[in-house]
Design a protein around this motif. Sequence first.
Motif, PDB file in Angstrom:
ATOM      1  N   GLN A 151       0.843  -1.194   0.000  1.00  0.00           N
ATOM      2  CA  GLN A 151       0.000   0.000   0.000  1.00  0.00           C
ATOM      3  C   GLN A 151       0.881   1.248   0.000  1.00  0.00           C
ATOM      4  O   GLN A 151       1.925   1.279   0.665  1.00  0.00           O
ATOM      5  CB  GLN A 151      -0.910   0.046   1.233  1.00  0.00           C
ATOM      6  CG  GLN A 151      -2.131  -0.858   1.154  1.00  0.00           C
ATOM      7  CD  GLN A 151      -3.016  -0.682   2.373  1.00  0.00           C
ATOM      8  OE1 GLN A 151      -2.708  -1.216   3.442  1.00  0.00           O
ATOM      9  NE2 GLN A 151      -4.116   0.053   2.233  1.00  0.00           N
ATOM     10  N   HIS A 152       0.426   2.243  -0.760  1.00  0.00           N
ATOM     11  CA  HIS A 152       1.138   3.523  -0.798  1.00  0.00           C
ATOM     12  C   HIS A 152       0.094   4.633  -0.848  1.00  0.00           C
ATOM     13  O   HIS A 152      -0.675   4.736  -1.799  1.00  0.00           O
ATOM     14  CB  HIS A 152       2.051   3.601  -2.023  1.00  0.00           C
ATOM     15  CG  HIS A 152       2.824   4.879  -2.102  1.00  0.00           C
ATOM     16  ND1 HIS A 152       2.584   5.826  -3.076  1.00  0.00           N
ATOM     17  CD2 HIS A 152       3.818   5.373  -1.323  1.00  0.00           C
ATOM     18  CE1 HIS A 152       3.393   6.848  -2.887  1.00  0.00           C
ATOM     19  NE2 HIS A 152       4.157   6.590  -1.837  1.00  0.00           N
ATOM     20  N   LEU A 153       0.049   5.442   0.224  1.00  0.00           N
ATOM     21  CA  LEU A 153      -0.967   6.485   0.338  1.00  0.00           C
ATOM     22  C   LEU A 153      -0.310   7.856   0.281  1.00  0.00           C
ATOM     23  O   LEU A 153       0.364   8.274   1.234  1.00  0.00           O
ATOM     24  CB  LEU A 153      -1.730   6.336   1.662  1.00  0.00           C
ATOM     25  CG  LEU A 153      -2.319   4.957   1.973  1.00  0.00           C
ATOM     26  CD1 LEU A 153      -3.001   4.978   3.336  1.00  0.00           C
ATOM     27  CD2 LEU A 153      -3.293   4.524   0.896  1.00  0.00           C
ATOM     28  N   PRO A 154      -0.472   8.598  -0.819  1.00  0.00           N
ATOM     29  CA  PRO A 154       0.131   9.933  -0.939  1.00  0.00           C
ATOM     30  C   PRO A 154      -0.807  11.039  -0.439  1.00  0.00           C
ATOM     31  O   PRO A 154      -2.026  10.873  -0.430  1.00  0.00           O
ATOM     32  CB  PRO A 154       0.356  10.065  -2.444  1.00  0.00           C
ATOM     33  CG  PRO A 154      -0.750   9.257  -3.055  1.00  0.00           C
ATOM     34  CD  PRO A 154      -1.057   8.130  -2.080  1.00  0.00           C
ATOM     35  N   PHE A 155      -0.208  12.160  -0.018  1.00  0.00           N
ATOM     36  CA  PHE A 155      -0.963  13.318   0.459  1.00  0.00           C
ATOM     37  C   PHE A 155      -0.355  14.582  -0.132  1.00  0.00           C
ATOM     38  O   PHE A 155       0.833  14.626  -0.440  1.00  0.00           O
ATOM     39  CB  PHE A 155      -0.935  13.376   1.989  1.00  0.00           C
ATOM     40  CG  PHE A 155      -1.339  12.089   2.637  1.00  0.00           C
ATOM     41  CD1 PHE A 155      -2.673  11.750   2.788  1.00  0.00           C
ATOM     42  CD2 PHE A 155      -0.376  11.173   3.055  1.00  0.00           C
ATOM     43  CE1 PHE A 155      -3.050  10.544   3.351  1.00  0.00           C
ATOM     44  CE2 PHE A 155      -0.735   9.970   3.630  1.00  0.00           C
ATOM     45  CZ  PHE A 155      -2.079   9.651   3.780  1.00  0.00           C
ATOM     46  N   THR A 156      -1.171  15.631  -0.243  1.00  0.00           N
ATOM     47  CA  THR A 156      -0.691  16.841  -0.926  1.00  0.00           C
ATOM     48  C   THR A 156      -0.916  18.142  -0.159  1.00  0.00           C
ATOM     49  O   THR A 156      -0.098  19.046  -0.239  1.00  0.00           O
ATOM     50  CB  THR A 156      -1.378  16.982  -2.305  1.00  0.00           C
ATOM     51  OG1 THR A 156      -2.801  16.990  -2.116  1.00  0.00           O
ATOM     52  CG2 THR A 156      -0.979  15.844  -3.235  1.00  0.00           C
ATOM     53  N   GLU A 157      -2.032  18.288   0.565  1.00  0.00           N
ATOM     54  CA  GLU A 157      -2.399  19.599   1.095  1.00  0.00           C
ATOM     55  C   GLU A 157      -1.414  20.112   2.123  1.00  0.00           C
ATOM     56  O   GLU A 157      -0.841  19.346   2.885  1.00  0.00           O
ATOM     57  CB  GLU A 157      -3.814  19.584   1.687  1.00  0.00           C
ATOM     58  CG  GLU A 157      -3.966  18.910   3.043  1.00  0.00           C
ATOM     59  CD  GLU A 157      -4.236  17.432   2.978  1.00  0.00           C
ATOM     60  OE1 GLU A 157      -4.922  16.926   3.882  1.00  0.00           O
ATOM     61  OE2 GLU A 157      -3.753  16.769   2.043  1.00  0.00           O
ATOM     62  N   GLY A 158      -1.217  21.443   2.145  1.00  0.00           N
ATOM     63  CA  GLY A 158      -0.329  22.078   3.100  1.00  0.00           C
ATOM     64  C   GLY A 158      -1.105  22.879   4.109  1.00  0.00           C
ATOM     65  O   GLY A 158      -2.272  22.613   4.380  1.00  0.00           O
ATOM     66  N   SER A 159      -0.432  23.913   4.685  1.00  0.00           N
ATOM     67  CA  SER A 159      -1.093  24.750   5.678  1.00  0.00           C
ATOM     68  C   SER A 159      -0.582  26.179   5.555  1.00  0.00           C
ATOM     69  O   SER A 159      -0.179  26.598   4.472  1.00  0.00           O
ATOM     70  CB  SER A 159      -0.880  24.179   7.085  1.00  0.00           C
ATOM     71  OG  SER A 159      -1.711  24.824   8.032  1.00  0.00           O
ATOM     72  N   ILE A 160      -0.522  26.927   6.650  1.00  0.00           N
ATOM     73  CA  ILE A 160      -0.367  28.383   6.549  1.00  0.00           C
ATOM     74  C   ILE A 160       1.077  28.881   6.539  1.00  0.00           C
ATOM     75  O   ILE A 160       1.328  30.023   6.160  1.00  0.00           O
ATOM     76  CB  ILE A 160      -1.118  29.089   7.692  1.00  0.00           C
ATOM     77  CG1 ILE A 160      -0.483  28.755   9.061  1.00  0.00           C
ATOM     78  CG2 ILE A 160      -2.595  28.703   7.680  1.00  0.00           C
ATOM     79  CD1 ILE A 160      -1.019  29.596  10.200  1.00  0.00           C
ATOM     80  N   ASN A 161       2.036  28.070   6.969  1.00  0.00           N
ATOM     81  CA  ASN A 161       3.427  28.530   7.033  1.00  0.00           C
ATOM     82  C   ASN A 161       4.078  28.384   5.665  1.00  0.00           C
ATOM     83  O   ASN A 161       4.314  27.268   5.193  1.00  0.00           O
ATOM     84  CB  ASN A 161       4.197  27.710   8.079  1.00  0.00           C
ATOM     85  CG  ASN A 161       5.598  28.226   8.325  1.00  0.00           C
ATOM     86  OD1 ASN A 161       6.329  28.556   7.406  1.00  0.00           O
ATOM     87  ND2 ASN A 161       5.985  28.272   9.589  1.00  0.00           N
ATOM     88  N   PRO A 162       4.399  29.505   4.985  1.00  0.00           N
ATOM     89  CA  PRO A 162       4.914  29.421   3.613  1.00  0.00           C
ATOM     90  C   PRO A 162       6.289  28.770   3.510  1.00  0.00           C
ATOM     91  O   PRO A 162       6.663  28.251   2.445  1.00  0.00           O
ATOM     92  CB  PRO A 162       4.957  30.884   3.160  1.00  0.00           C
ATOM     93  CG  PRO A 162       5.081  31.665   4.437  1.00  0.00           C
ATOM     94  CD  PRO A 162       4.298  30.888   5.460  1.00  0.00           C
ATOM     95  N   ASP A 163       7.053  28.791   4.581  1.00  0.00           N
ATOM     96  CA  ASP A 163       8.398  28.214   4.541  1.00  0.00           C
ATOM     97  C   ASP A 163       8.412  26.715   4.840  1.00  0.00           C
ATOM     98  O   ASP A 163       9.238  25.989   4.295  1.00  0.00           O
ATOM     99  CB  ASP A 163       9.301  28.932   5.562  1.00  0.00           C
ATOM    100  CG  ASP A 163       9.483  30.406   5.249  1.00  0.00           C
ATOM    101  OD1 ASP A 163       9.599  30.747   4.060  1.00  0.00           O
ATOM    102  OD2 ASP A 163       9.487  31.211   6.203  1.00  0.00           O
ATOM    103  N   ARG A 164       7.477  26.241   5.663  1.00  0.00           N
ATOM    104  CA  ARG A 164       7.507  24.854   6.107  1.00  0.00           C
ATOM    105  C   ARG A 164       6.309  24.026   5.646  1.00  0.00           C
ATOM    106  O   ARG A 164       6.346  22.801   5.750  1.00  0.00           O
ATOM    107  CB  ARG A 164       7.562  24.798   7.643  1.00  0.00           C
ATOM    108  CG  ARG A 164       8.738  25.485   8.308  1.00  0.00           C
ATOM    109  CD  ARG A 164      10.057  24.775   8.011  1.00  0.00           C
ATOM    110  NE  ARG A 164       9.991  23.367   8.283  1.00  0.00           N
ATOM    111  CZ  ARG A 164      10.130  22.823   9.497  1.00  0.00           C
ATOM    112  NH1 ARG A 164      10.329  23.588  10.553  1.00  0.00           N
ATOM    113  NH2 ARG A 164      10.085  21.524   9.657  1.00  0.00           N
ATOM    114  N   GLN A 165       5.260  24.693   5.162  1.00  0.00           N
ATOM    115  CA  GLN A 165       4.000  23.970   4.942  1.00  0.00           C
ATOM    116  C   GLN A 165       3.369  24.241   3.572  1.00  0.00           C
ATOM    117  O   GLN A 165       2.158  24.324   3.444  1.00  0.00           O
ATOM    118  CB  GLN A 165       3.014  24.322   6.063  1.00  0.00           C
ATOM    119  CG  GLN A 165       3.480  23.928   7.449  1.00  0.00           C
ATOM    120  CD  GLN A 165       2.495  24.338   8.523  1.00  0.00           C
ATOM    121  OE1 GLN A 165       1.999  25.458   8.541  1.00  0.00           O
ATOM    122  NE2 GLN A 165       2.191  23.414   9.439  1.00  0.00           N
TER     123      GLN A 165
END
Length: 372
Positions: A151-165
């Motif tokens: 099994q291989h489950l990929p994810f894409t969404e980030g968050s609010i920190n432009p440098d880390r997320q």
Amino acid sequence: MKKTILLLLALISTFISFAQNSYVFFGSYNTDKSTEGIFVYQLDTINGKLSKITSVKDVLNPSYLTLSNDGQFLYACTDTRTANAGSVSSFKFDAKNKSLIFLNSQNTNGENPAYLSLDYTGKWLVAANYTGSSISVFPIVKDGKINPITQHLPFTEGSINPDRQKSSHVHSVFFSPDNNYIFSPDLGADKIRIFPFNANKKEPLDSKNSSFIKSTPGSGPRHFAFHPNKKWGYSIEEITGTISAYSIKKEKTNLLETTKIESKNETKDFGSAEILISPDGKFLYVSNRGLENNISIYNIKKDGTLKNVDTQSSLGIHPRNFAISPSGKFLIVANMNSGDIIVFKRNLKTGLLEKASDLKLKNISCVKIKNI
């Protein structure tokens, strides 16, 4: 009669502890297969000194390690921080002959594997790929080898920190105490992803019925620790330097509190790293990198909330990872950037740390302790 039984149990426990040896396994960013990447030491459980047993070359950046329940097999995240690469590798540890032998490797289908965990049956290995942002699942064969990914489950969404997320960064994976769920902190998405797990299925992760805990935006959850009572869980949030405490019942969670780690050098990127609970469930420890380079110690109260006990220097730079011995007597920290391995003796009553011994090793990123 009751006193006699208790005495016998104490004697048996003492005999077992003396019959076993305590081994410490170190993973590293060696960046070159011609240099040692994994190290094995024996821990003197009286004075805390470390004696080298063996080491392994011909492996690249074995950054994180885990061991089978019996300590016979070691598994490592390999080919980390390597473009277009990422793998997990297995080794056989023979304490009697002082050897660590490579068995095999499998691709993770995701870059920069940062963490891996074995389920409690020993049938499955699950890896978290940080840069590739995915979870990879592998069957384990009886001889300790890793079968190809199922099994291989990929994810894409980030968050609010432009440098880390800017995108998802799955940082770790943890099996719940009942082995029925996986909790996976995603630093990039500010989520702790939760998946039902069934060790008897060909594809054990149930992605269709997954859920998640949403952490504070910009906090960056990194690692997670389950309390021995199985009722509480704690998330260390790397970017903001906070600890979130949860009550847990199966996959259902409820936030108890969020604690800000005390700091003399407040920054926008705190650099908190590891979080562990003492075997007796009384104390919680977190390591802080960046400008901090220390270990924060908390007393776990009767309701699961935390009370700060002290913050002590890690006696080095960049304490990426640490481990607590099964007896709870020692805490060993790897200060990766300064190359300082520090063995602390734990005060079982106060939780405080006192240096017992040290060791110089370059780029150590992971510490595991196993009684065998």
